[in-house]
Scaffold this active site. Structure first.
Site, PDB file in Angstrom:
ATOM      1  N   HIS A  45       0.821  -1.212   0.000  1.00 14.48           N
ATOM      2  CA  HIS A  45       0.000   0.000   0.000  1.00 14.48           C
ATOM      3  C   HIS A  45       0.860   1.270   0.000  1.00 14.48           C
ATOM      4  O   HIS A  45       0.581   2.219  -0.716  1.00 14.48           O
ATOM      5  CB  HIS A  45      -0.910  -0.028   1.228  1.00 14.48           C
ATOM      6  CG  HIS A  45      -1.892   1.092   1.276  1.00 14.48           C
ATOM      7  ND1 HIS A  45      -3.131   1.015   0.685  1.00 14.48           N
ATOM      8  CD2 HIS A  45      -1.820   2.312   1.834  1.00 14.48           C
ATOM      9  CE1 HIS A  45      -3.772   2.140   0.883  1.00 14.48           C
ATOM     10  NE2 HIS A  45      -3.000   2.948   1.579  1.00 14.48           N
ATOM     11  N   LYS A  87      -7.315  13.581  -6.782  1.00 16.86           N
ATOM     12  CA  LYS A  87      -6.785  12.231  -6.624  1.00 16.86           C
ATOM     13  C   LYS A  87      -7.943  11.260  -6.381  1.00 16.86           C
ATOM     14  O   LYS A  87      -8.979  11.657  -5.869  1.00 16.86           O
ATOM     15  CB  LYS A  87      -5.834  12.170  -5.433  1.00 16.86           C
ATOM     16  CG  LYS A  87      -5.053  10.858  -5.351  1.00 16.86           C
ATOM     17  CD  LYS A  87      -4.135  10.815  -4.144  1.00 16.86           C
ATOM     18  CE  LYS A  87      -3.396   9.491  -4.111  1.00 16.86           C
ATOM     19  NZ  LYS A  87      -2.617   9.351  -2.880  1.00 16.86           N
ATOM     20  N   HIS A  91     -10.736   2.256  -0.959  1.00 11.99           N
ATOM     21  CA  HIS A  91     -10.899   1.792   0.416  1.00 11.99           C
ATOM     22  C   HIS A  91     -11.650   0.471   0.354  1.00 11.99           C
ATOM     23  O   HIS A  91     -12.701   0.295   0.974  1.00 11.99           O
ATOM     24  CB  HIS A  91     -11.621   2.839   1.266  1.00 11.99           C
ATOM     25  CG  HIS A  91     -10.942   3.088   2.579  1.00 11.99           C
ATOM     26  ND1 HIS A  91     -11.597   3.463   3.713  1.00 11.99           N
ATOM     27  CD2 HIS A  91      -9.638   2.982   2.929  1.00 11.99           C
ATOM     28  CE1 HIS A  91     -10.726   3.603   4.707  1.00 11.99           C
ATOM     29  NE2 HIS A  91      -9.534   3.312   4.243  1.00 11.99           N
ATOM     30  N   ARG A 112      -8.890  14.625   2.669  1.00 10.81           N
ATOM     31  CA  ARG A 112      -7.704  15.173   3.355  1.00 10.81           C
ATOM     32  C   ARG A 112      -6.515  15.264   2.404  1.00 10.81           C
ATOM     33  O   ARG A 112      -5.741  16.209   2.449  1.00 10.81           O
ATOM     34  CB  ARG A 112      -7.338  14.308   4.573  1.00 10.81           C
ATOM     35  CG  ARG A 112      -8.189  14.580   5.793  1.00 10.81           C
ATOM     36  CD  ARG A 112      -7.573  13.981   7.050  1.00 10.81           C
ATOM     37  NE  ARG A 112      -7.374  12.551   6.988  1.00 10.81           N
ATOM     38  CZ  ARG A 112      -8.339  11.636   7.071  1.00 10.81           C
ATOM     39  NH1 ARG A 112      -9.599  12.013   7.215  1.00 10.81           N
ATOM     40  NH2 ARG A 112      -8.064  10.353   6.996  1.00 10.81           N
ATOM     41  N   GLN A 310      -8.672   8.549  12.288  1.00  3.36           N
ATOM     42  CA  GLN A 310      -8.943   9.447  11.174  1.00  3.36           C
ATOM     43  C   GLN A 310      -8.879  10.913  11.614  1.00  3.36           C
ATOM     44  O   GLN A 310      -8.770  11.218  12.790  1.00  3.36           O
ATOM     45  CB  GLN A 310     -10.332   9.141  10.621  1.00  3.36           C
ATOM     46  CG  GLN A 310     -10.484   7.716  10.138  1.00  3.36           C
ATOM     47  CD  GLN A 310      -9.736   7.480   8.858  1.00  3.36           C
ATOM     48  OE1 GLN A 310     -10.040   8.062   7.831  1.00  3.36           O
ATOM     49  NE2 GLN A 310      -8.725   6.636   8.902  1.00  3.36           N
ATOM     50  N   SER A 529      -4.373  -0.742  -5.611  1.00  2.00           N
ATOM     51  CA  SER A 529      -4.958  -1.642  -4.626  1.00  2.00           C
ATOM     52  C   SER A 529      -4.816  -3.045  -5.168  1.00  2.00           C
ATOM     53  O   SER A 529      -5.472  -3.418  -6.148  1.00  2.00           O
ATOM     54  CB  SER A 529      -6.428  -1.285  -4.404  1.00  2.00           C
ATOM     55  OG  SER A 529      -7.034  -2.277  -3.611  1.00  2.00           O
TER      56      SER A 529
END
Lengths: 730, 80, 222
Positions: A45, A87, A91, A112, A310, A529
């Site tokens: 990742h 971007k 998830h 973010r 988070q 991913s």
């Protein structure tokens, strides 16, 4: 301190060779904290170790690119000193385990990434893939993911303006949740993550740290098995309220000149943010974990370094500006702490309770991660479609109704009505069209956004599929009148240690690279991913492409809805009747066979540039690209959107009507303009023909060789499948 | 002193979430399930040691913020 | 017409309201922070949409306890016009400036779509530029807009001409009692509504039906 055993090394997802390399880089055995830090930094990742060698082939530069891959998000020039920053990120694994929170925190994370660079997010998109509708988990996953995306994005007050949803059995055990965020900043107010200079304070802002999501980054780099349910405790819970405050507080701080560098704490939290900032700044960072705001008791250094709580950010300030920053975060009632200092040692040093608990060279973490040239095999090209692949006598009207109400073609209204797509009062084109159009606040410029990939094409031919994903995205942006600028990619694949899967990755990247080069559409950010497979069953190769385009004059844009009865329907592009891998073949004949439609990038560009020119000149306001389901589906969609019938005179036969040949568009224009367009097209070498008229007898879609079909019947089939499916009992 | 506050919808106020839960339970085969009502539980730690005073303070909290008395009722449970 | 927009933590339509006000009145509204104690002397106070305090506990509940609300109440009592949109409407019912409550949507889902509204009452500072009975379209975007009040309150609201907006027949997006979309206070100087007039003032975004809410206010208050 916990002793490092081969078992513990394996549990951290590190191979023996990788562990040996860590010992070599440290000149000693790592301790448990250091092992944890290395394991996340060297995870697939964070390190892109399987794909990095191949990603280098993607074009990342261009006249409008301000920042390519390597920062939190890509940055592109849109003129007048403005920049668009965007971007896409996946998830997938967390969303499968806990769909609401997984999807919600995916949205929060990508936002973010964008606002950490100084941009105010102006639009969100998502690309979702689920298992077959009859799989026992699918309904629950769809409901949770959609609610989670809405729950987070709506609270943030950023419009979610579109996306795509597919269903296929290959996603039964691994759904895909890819979220894209687009923001706007002034070019002279873009913030990066290089922690340059020594002696500068390192500040922590946002939420407190708990034990959430420890090992999320390594989870995202591992295959699932039946025991995955037990991984539930590592899923993070999102708090959009805090994120909204964090957004406003960060933008307020960014309006000052106090920040040297800033980065969000995403996957691998404090570890990756501190290591990456030091690496990019060619500096060191010393952290004192005693000062980290903590939500739980007795947290260890290991917990804090690996927590994925988070809504947190790490920043480096100019010395002496701490109080000014603290006042802003106090106003927004967010935690603020000075937790460290930059150094000139190029080491990441971590103190906790008076002791040094980790001391590692920054470059070993960030730059020395292994890069693998994994073995791969290329799939042989599929033979052409057999002559008897479909029944030429099958009634077309029945097929049309069945297709328009099928899981992959039915209306996604049930999904996007759960998203606030009009907040911020700049949404020019709502979900449901080819691309969303959002105005740059306070100007007449608009940004067009689209997300595309056709996974069944990629499975059949990953190279052509990769090209097609880029081409379709480019075409969708073109269809609304935008000049495509750049893309972000979200490469979702199975286990790269399998040569066949690695072959899909390599070929898809090659296809994407070729298309991006040919179309002048560079890649400025992205995410991989991998390991999306369960019990050895990989997903369809799904390299999702998120594209952004610019409309210099947002008032001149086109949409899919028919607007005037009597308009001529003009087909741009050549129809050969390519049925291989078409939705027609899959849904009607139950066959996923044949090669996907080839993409001729030169033709794609020529046809697209021609169509865009017509929109820019104000000649055309009704355009739809032809993609899934082919020409007849595209006409039906335009008719339903406009609430008007149509009569086709042109193409007939199943292959012509449902074939998925590329580089095609439908326009609807008054007759006099249509004649003009045909002339211009001929001069430009673009195939163009009038194939019918809007309106027809009024309420029906009429096509040679097809029973006339009421638009209302099409609409009913189109609009009811998804709500009925979701309303059905479990 | 610790307190637990239960906030639920008043009788007669439609509770769509409770209804949905009831449906789901029926679908799972819990045929005996009748009406379901959903509410909130709020745990509060108090510095106050006098039970009477604590209760009075908690009632003020409920009236002022924790419950919307147009649609909700509340119950207070004190724990030593 | 001078106006103010109150900003709570996680208000998110504050900018939209400000842009619409500036566009319609030619004057920038004053943005007032929830922690302030006084709103400057203005003709109109707007409580914007959003998710104040994350909609945690109940929508609007915590915002209704914020410091600035005392002054909103005091000014409303003196007759200053107060417009609560979406979350602002929820705040107004939580403060008691408007009767009833806004509950979870009947279908339990957030809903964003343009809806038809009938103008039930044109005798108000907020609606005088509309004709009674006409149908307009505003977008809604909420998860908890299901208006609830007991029958006596509903009868009274209807009897006193205080239902300003009703969802058009068949378009009620949230299960609201008697299709109520927006209501007026007893003195008719406070309006709360779930749909967003501030999102339909700009033709480029597909509609201008919301403009007349602001035109009504300008005619009445300037």
């Amino acid at each position: 301190m916990i002793e490092i055993t081969p078992q513990i090394v394996r549990e951290h997802g590190l191979s023996d060779a990788e562990y040996g390399r860590i010992k070599q880089l440290l000149n000693r055995e790592p301790n448990y904290v250091e092992l944890g830090v290395f394991s996340v930094m060297w995870s697939e990742h964070c390190s892109y170790k399987s794909t990095r060698a191949h990603l280098r082939r993607l074009p990342t530069k261009g006249p409008v690119v301000i920042q390519g891959p390597g920062e939190n998000a890509g940055v592109v020039d849109i003129g007048d000193g403005d920049a668009v920053i965007f971007k896409m990120e996946s998830h997938n694994h967390p969303s499968f385990i806990e769909p609401y929170q997984g999807a919600a925190t995916g949205v929060g994370g990508i936002m973010r990434d964008v606002f950490t660079m100084g941009a105010r997010p102006i639009a969100m998109m998502n690309a979702l893939r689920f298992g077959t509708p009859d799989h026992p988990k699918t309904r629950h996953l769809v409901a949770g993911v959609v609610a989670g995306i809405g729950g987070y994005g709506n609270c943030m007050g950023v419009p979610t303006v579109g996306g795509e949803v597919n269903f296929h059995s290959a996603y039964n055990g691994n759904i895909l949740v890819n979220a894209m965020c687009v923001g706007i900043a002034r070019q002279d107010k873009i913030f990066k993550s290089a922690a340059e200079g020594a002696g500068n304070p390192v500040i922590y802002v946002g939420s407190k740290t708990g034990r959430d999501g420890i090992h999320g980054a390594t989870m995202a780099s591992a295959e699932f098995d039946e025991n995955s349910e037990e991984k539930r405790p590592t899923v993070q819970v999102g708090d959009p309220f805090t994120e909204k405050l964090l957004l406003e507080a960060c933008l307020e701080l960014m309006a000052t000149d106090a920040i040297i560098a800033i980065q969000d704490m995403g996957a691998a939290g404090l570890t990756s943010s501190s290591a990456e900032m030091a690496s990019k700044g060619n500096s060191g960072i010393e952290l004192n974990l005693d000062h980290v705001p903590q939500r739980e008791e007795n947290m260890t250094a290991y917990d804090m370094m690996l927590s994925e709580s988070q809504e947190r950010m790490l920043a480096v300030l100019k010395p002496g500006r701490e109080d000014e920053a603290r006042r802003i975060f106090d106003k927004w009632e967010l935690d603020f702490a000075i937790i460290g200092i930059t150094t000139d040692t190029n080491r990441l040093v971590i103190r906790h309770k008076g002791e040094i608990v980790a001391d590692m060279p920054v470059n070993a973490l960030a730059d020395e991660a292994p890069v693998y040239e994994r073995p791969f095999t290329r799939r042989p090209a599929l033979p052409p479609l057999a002559k008897n692949a479909f029944d030429p006598k099958r009634p077309i009207a029945d097929s049309l109704l069945q297709l328009i109400g099928s899981p992959d073609l039915s209306s996604r209204r049930w999904v996007w009505e759960q998203f606030d797509y009009t907040v911020m009062a700049d949404t020019v084109q709502a979900p449901g069209g080819d691309a969303a159009v959002v105005r740059v606040h306070g100007t007449n410029k608009s940004i067009a956004i689209a997300c595309d990939v056709t996974p069944r094409y990629c499975r059949a031919d990953p190279f052509e599929g990769g090209k097609q994903a880029v081409a379709e995205c480019w075409r969708n942006l073109t269809s609304v009148g935008a000049t495509p600028l750049a893309v972000t990619d979200n490469l979702n694949f199975g286990n790269p240690e399998r040569p066949e899967t690695m072959g899909e990755i390599v070929a898809a990247i090659d296809g994407i690279a070729e298309a991006c080069i040919a179309l002048g559409f560079p890649v400025v950010s992205g995410n991989c991913s991998l390991y999306n497979e369960t019990n050895g069953e990989p997903i369809l190769p799904t390299p999702a492409i998120g594209g952004v385009g610019l409309l210099k004059d947002g008032t001149r844009h086109a949409s899919v809805a028919f607007k005037r009865a009597g308009d001529a329907i003009v087909l741009i592009g050549e129809t050969k009747g390519h049925l291989g891998q078409s939705l027609y073949l899959r849904e009607i004949e139950g066959s996923e066979s044949g090669p996907p439609p080839p993409v001729d990038l030169g033709v794609e560009k020529r046809n697209g540039d021609f169509v865009r020119g017509l929109i820019e000149m104000g000649q055309v306001d009704t355009v739809h690209d032809i993609s899934d389901g082919g020409l007849l589906i595209a006409v039906a969609e335009m008719a339903m959107a406009g609430g008007m019938g149509a009569m086709l005179e042109g193409p007939d036969g199943i292959a012509q009507l449902f074939g998925e040949d590329q580089a095609r568009y439908l326009l609807a224009v008054p007759h006099s303009i249509a004649q003009e367009i045909l002339g211009d097209a001929k001069a430009a070498g673009v195939p163009a023909a009038i194939i019918g008229f809007v309106g027809g007898t009024g309420t029906h879609l009429e096509v040679p060789g097809m029973t006339a079909t009421r638009i209302a019947a099409l609409k009913s089939a189109h609009e009811t499948w998804l709500p009925n499916y979701m309303a059905a009992p479990q | 002193m610790k307190a637990r506050v239960f906030v639920t919808l008043k009788n007669g106020v439609l509770d769509p979430q409770g209804k949905a839960i009831g449906h789901a339970l029926n679908n799972l085969g819990f045929a005996s399930v009748g009406e379901v009502r959903q509410g909130k539980v709020i745990d509060i730690e108090l510095a106050e040691t006098d039970a009477g005073k604590a209760k009075a303070e908690l009632e003020r909290m409920c009236e002022k913020l924790l419950a919307n008395t147009v649609i909700e009722k509340y119950e207070i449970e004190l724990k030593a | 017409m001078k106006s103010a927009v109150v900003v709570f933590p996680a208000s998110n339509c504050d900018r939209d309201a400000a842009v619409a006000l500036e566009q319609m009145t030619g004057q920038k509204p004053v943005m007032v922070w929830h922690g302030d104690s006084e709103i400057p002397d203005v003709d109109l106070i707007v409580l914007p949409g959003g998710f104040s305090y994350g909609d945690y506990l109940r929508c609007g509940a915590m915002a209704s306890q914020s410091r600035i609300i005392r002054d909103v109440k005091a000014k409303a009592d003196k007759g200053v016009a107060v417009l609560g949109i979406c979350n602002g409407f929820q705040v107004l019912t939580e403060t008691g400036l408007l009767p009833g409550a806004l509950m979870r949507n009947a279908k339990l889902k957030f809903v964003c779509r343009p809806v038809g509204l009938t103008i039930e009452e044109s005798q108000s500072a907020f609606t005088r530029a509309y004709a009674k009975g006409e149908t307009v379209r505003f977008p809604v975007a909420h998860g908890e807009g299901n208006y609830f009040a007991d029958d006596a309150t509903l009868d009274r609201l209807e009897g006193e001409g205080r239902v300003a907006f009703r969802y058009a027949e068949g378009e009620n997006p949230n299960g609201s009692a008697r299709n109520i979309a927006g209501i007026l206070s007893e003195k008719r100087n406070v309006l709360g509504l779930m749909p967003h007039p501030e999102r339909v003032v700009d033709a480029a975004l597909g509609g201008t039906d919301g403009r007349r809410v602001f035109q009504s206010l300008i005619e009445t208050l300037s």
